[in-house]
Design an enzyme around this catalytic site. Structure first.
Site, mmCIF file in Angstrom:
data_model
loop_
_atom_site.group_PDB
_atom_site.id
_atom_site.type_symbol
_atom_site.label_atom_id
_atom_site.label_comp_id
_atom_site.label_asym_id
_atom_site.label_seq_id
_atom_site.Cartn_x
_atom_site.Cartn_y
_atom_site.Cartn_z
ATOM 1 N N LYS A 52 0.806 -1.225 0.000
ATOM 2 C CA LYS A 52 0.000 0.000 0.000
ATOM 3 C C LYS A 52 0.840 1.276 0.000
ATOM 4 O O LYS A 52 0.378 2.329 0.448
ATOM 5 C CB LYS A 52 -0.970 0.009 1.182
ATOM 6 C CG LYS A 52 -1.830 -1.236 1.314
ATOM 7 C CD LYS A 52 -2.583 -1.548 0.028
ATOM 8 C CE LYS A 52 -3.651 -0.516 -0.299
ATOM 9 N NZ LYS A 52 -4.418 -0.876 -1.528
ATOM 10 N N GLY A 54 2.145 2.521 -2.912
ATOM 11 C CA GLY A 54 2.072 3.171 -4.205
ATOM 12 C C GLY A 54 2.630 2.383 -5.369
ATOM 13 O O GLY A 54 2.944 2.955 -6.408
ATOM 14 N N HIS A 103 7.012 -6.980 -3.228
ATOM 15 C CA HIS A 103 6.930 -6.460 -1.862
ATOM 16 C C HIS A 103 7.894 -7.206 -0.940
ATOM 17 O O HIS A 103 7.937 -6.917 0.266
ATOM 18 C CB HIS A 103 5.507 -6.630 -1.308
ATOM 19 C CG HIS A 103 4.471 -5.809 -2.028
ATOM 20 N ND1 HIS A 103 4.556 -4.446 -2.178
ATOM 21 C CD2 HIS A 103 3.303 -6.181 -2.635
ATOM 22 C CE1 HIS A 103 3.493 -4.002 -2.836
ATOM 23 N NE2 HIS A 103 2.731 -5.035 -3.128
ATOM 24 N N TYR A 190 5.822 8.970 -1.494
ATOM 25 C CA TYR A 190 4.434 8.994 -1.946
ATOM 26 C C TYR A 190 3.841 10.392 -1.819
ATOM 27 O O TYR A 190 3.185 10.894 -2.744
ATOM 28 C CB TYR A 190 3.640 8.002 -1.089
ATOM 29 C CG TYR A 190 2.176 7.864 -1.426
ATOM 30 C CD1 TYR A 190 1.725 6.863 -2.286
ATOM 31 C CD2 TYR A 190 1.221 8.710 -0.852
ATOM 32 C CE1 TYR A 190 0.376 6.704 -2.570
ATOM 33 C CE2 TYR A 190 -0.129 8.568 -1.138
ATOM 34 C CZ TYR A 190 -0.548 7.568 -1.993
ATOM 35 O OH TYR A 190 -1.879 7.435 -2.276
ATOM 36 N N SER A 225 -3.074 10.615 -12.344
ATOM 37 C CA SER A 225 -3.666 11.189 -11.132
ATOM 38 C C SER A 225 -4.511 10.112 -10.468
ATOM 39 O O SER A 225 -5.044 9.220 -11.133
ATOM 40 C CB SER A 225 -4.543 12.401 -11.471
ATOM 41 O OG SER A 225 -5.708 11.989 -12.161
ATOM 42 N N GLU A 227 -7.423 10.171 -9.148
ATOM 43 C CA GLU A 227 -8.822 10.186 -9.568
ATOM 44 C C GLU A 227 -9.001 9.517 -10.933
ATOM 45 O O GLU A 227 -9.961 8.777 -11.157
ATOM 46 C CB GLU A 227 -9.343 11.625 -9.608
ATOM 47 C CG GLU A 227 -9.420 12.308 -8.258
ATOM 48 C CD GLU A 227 -8.065 12.719 -7.710
ATOM 49 O OE1 GLU A 227 -7.971 12.949 -6.484
ATOM 50 O OE2 GLU A 227 -7.083 12.790 -8.496
ATOM 51 N N ARG A 251 -8.703 3.008 -3.223
ATOM 52 C CA ARG A 251 -9.765 3.359 -2.276
ATOM 53 C C ARG A 251 -9.848 4.872 -2.081
ATOM 54 O O ARG A 251 -10.831 5.507 -2.405
ATOM 55 C CB ARG A 251 -9.528 2.656 -0.931
ATOM 56 C CG ARG A 251 -10.674 2.824 0.060
ATOM 57 C CD ARG A 251 -10.347 2.129 1.376
ATOM 58 N NE ARG A 251 -9.242 2.753 2.068
ATOM 59 C CZ ARG A 251 -9.373 3.744 2.956
ATOM 60 N NH1 ARG A 251 -10.568 4.215 3.245
ATOM 61 N NH2 ARG A 251 -8.316 4.260 3.544
ATOM 62 N N LYS A 252 -8.787 5.469 -1.521
ATOM 63 C CA LYS A 252 -8.768 6.913 -1.301
ATOM 64 C C LYS A 252 -7.471 7.547 -1.804
ATOM 65 O O LYS A 252 -7.483 8.538 -2.514
ATOM 66 C CB LYS A 252 -8.922 7.228 0.197
ATOM 67 C CG LYS A 252 -10.344 7.176 0.721
ATOM 68 C CD LYS A 252 -10.376 7.738 2.150
ATOM 69 C CE LYS A 252 -11.798 7.815 2.671
ATOM 70 N NZ LYS A 252 -11.826 8.402 4.050
ATOM 71 N N GLY A 253 -6.336 6.980 -1.384
ATOM 72 C CA GLY A 253 -5.053 7.542 -1.777
ATOM 73 C C GLY A 253 -4.740 8.845 -1.087
ATOM 74 O O GLY A 253 -3.841 9.580 -1.501
#
Length: 288
Positions: A52, A54, A103, A190, A225, A227, A251-253
Site C-alpha cells: 500500500k 504506491g 513487496h 508517496y 492522477s 482520480e 480506495r482513497k489515496g
C-alpha cells in the site's frame, strides 16, 4: 481463470505472506527461492515497495515513461509481481526493459539483479496511512483472508504481525541497501508525488535515463492522477472472490487518512514506537 478462494496464510522464516497463486502452488520457501534465482536482465527495472505504498501508481508512471505513451496500460502490475507468478519463465517473452515489482524484503531481491546493479525504484509512504490503507484492503481481499476489527489489527501492526514482516524491518532493510548501492536504488516519497507529481515524475525519468518532453510529462501527470486511475483502472476482482469490489485497489489515496482511524492513545503509542525504531534513519517521513 478460476477465482481464488480463501486459504490459510503462508509463512516462511517467521513472516506471514499473502496467499498469491505462487505461494499456493509452490509454497513460500520455493516461491521466495525462485524469486532470488530469477534471471534478471541488465535492463530490468524492479519496483520495490511495502504494501500500500504506491506500487500500482509507480508501475503506471514507469510504464508510460518507458513506452513514451500518453495512455494508461491495459494490464496490471499483478501480472509482473515476482512472488505472485508460479512460473517466472512467462516473463521471458516480455520485451526489455521489463518493469517488475515485488513487496519482498531486499534480501530476497533477485541475486542477478543486484549483481547487475539493475535499477530499483523504491517508494516510501507515511506508515500511519499505510497501516489504515492495508487494513481496508485486507478486509476485502480473500488472498489476505484477514477480516479482523480495527483494534485487533492495530495491535498486530504494532507487534509486527502483518504481511511481509513489519514496516520497520522492510524500510530499514531498504535504507541499508540504498546506502550499500546508492546509484542502484532510487527512493522517492508517496507524499511528494501527491503534492508535486510533475516534478517528481521528471526526477524519476532522470534516474531511469529517459528523456521526456514537457508535453508527455503533462500527459503522464494527468493520466496517473489518483482520480483518473481510480475511474479507469480495473481492480483484480475477476481473479479473486471479493467481499466488496468497490475501492479494492484505489480506495482513497489520501494523505492523512490515519486521523480518521487512530485514537489518541493509538497515535501516542505509534509515535513512541516510530521514534524508537527509526531513531537512526535518514528517511524524511512526516505525519500530516
Amino acid at each position: 481463470m478460476p477465482v481464488l478462494e480463501p486459504v490459510p496464510l503462508p509463512e516462511y522464516d517467521g513472516v506471514t505472506y499473502i496467499s498469491l497463486r505462487a505461494f499456493r502452488e509452490k509454497g513460500p520457501e520455493q516461491t521466495i527461492k525462485d524469486v532470488k534465482d530469477f534471471q534478471s536482465r541488465e535492463t530490468d527495472i524492479i519496483i520495490c515497495t511495502y504494501l500500500k505504498a504506491g506500487v500500482h501508481w509507480l508501475d503506471e508512471i514507469i510504464t508510460m515513461l518507458v513506452n513514451k505513451t500518453k495512455t494508461l496500460a491495459s494490464g496490471t502490475k499483478g501480472q509482473r509481481t515476482l512472488e505472485g507468478i508460479p512460473e517466472l519463465s512467462v516473463l521471458d517473452s516480455l520485451p526489455s526493459p521489463r518493469i517488475l515489482n515485488t513487496h519482498l524484503s531486499f534480501k530476497y531481491i533477485p541475486t542477478k539483479h543486484v549483481q547487475n546493479k539493475g535499477k530499483i525504484v523504491h517508494m516510501i509512504r507515511n506508515p500511519k496511512d499505510i497501516c489504515v490503507s492495508l487494513y481496508h484492503h485486507a478486509k476485502k481481499d480473500v488472498v489476505m483472508n484477514y477480516d479482523v476489527p480495527w483494534e485487533k489489527y492495530f495491535e498486530n501492526w504494532m507487534s509486527g504481525k502483518v504481511f511481509y514482516s513489519s514496516w520497520y524491518d522492510y524500510e530499514l532493510g531498504m535504507e541499508e541497501a540504498s546506502i550499500q548501492y546508492p546509484r542502484m536504488i532510487y527512493t522517492c516519497y508517496y507524499e511528494d508525488f501527491k503534492r508535486e507529481p510533475k516534478n517528481q515524475i521528471r526526477k524519476l525519468a532522470d534516474f531511469l535515463d529517459i528523456n521526456v518532453s514537457d508535453q508527455l510529462l503533462e500527459n503522464i501527470t494527468e493520466e496517473t492522477s489518483f482520480e483518473n486511475m481510480q475511474s479507469k483502472k480495473t481492480d483484480n476482482t475477476k481473479f479473486v472472490n471479493m467481499k466488496e469490489a468497490e475501492g479494492f485497489i484505489y480506495r482513497k489515496g489520501d494523505i492523512g487518512d490515519w486521523k480518521n482511524h487512530f485514537t489518541v492513545n493509538q497515535n501516542s503509542r505509534f509515535d513512541t514506537q516510530f521514534k524508537d525504531r527509526m531513531k537512526d534513519s535518514k528517511y524524511n517521513i512526516t505525519f500530516e
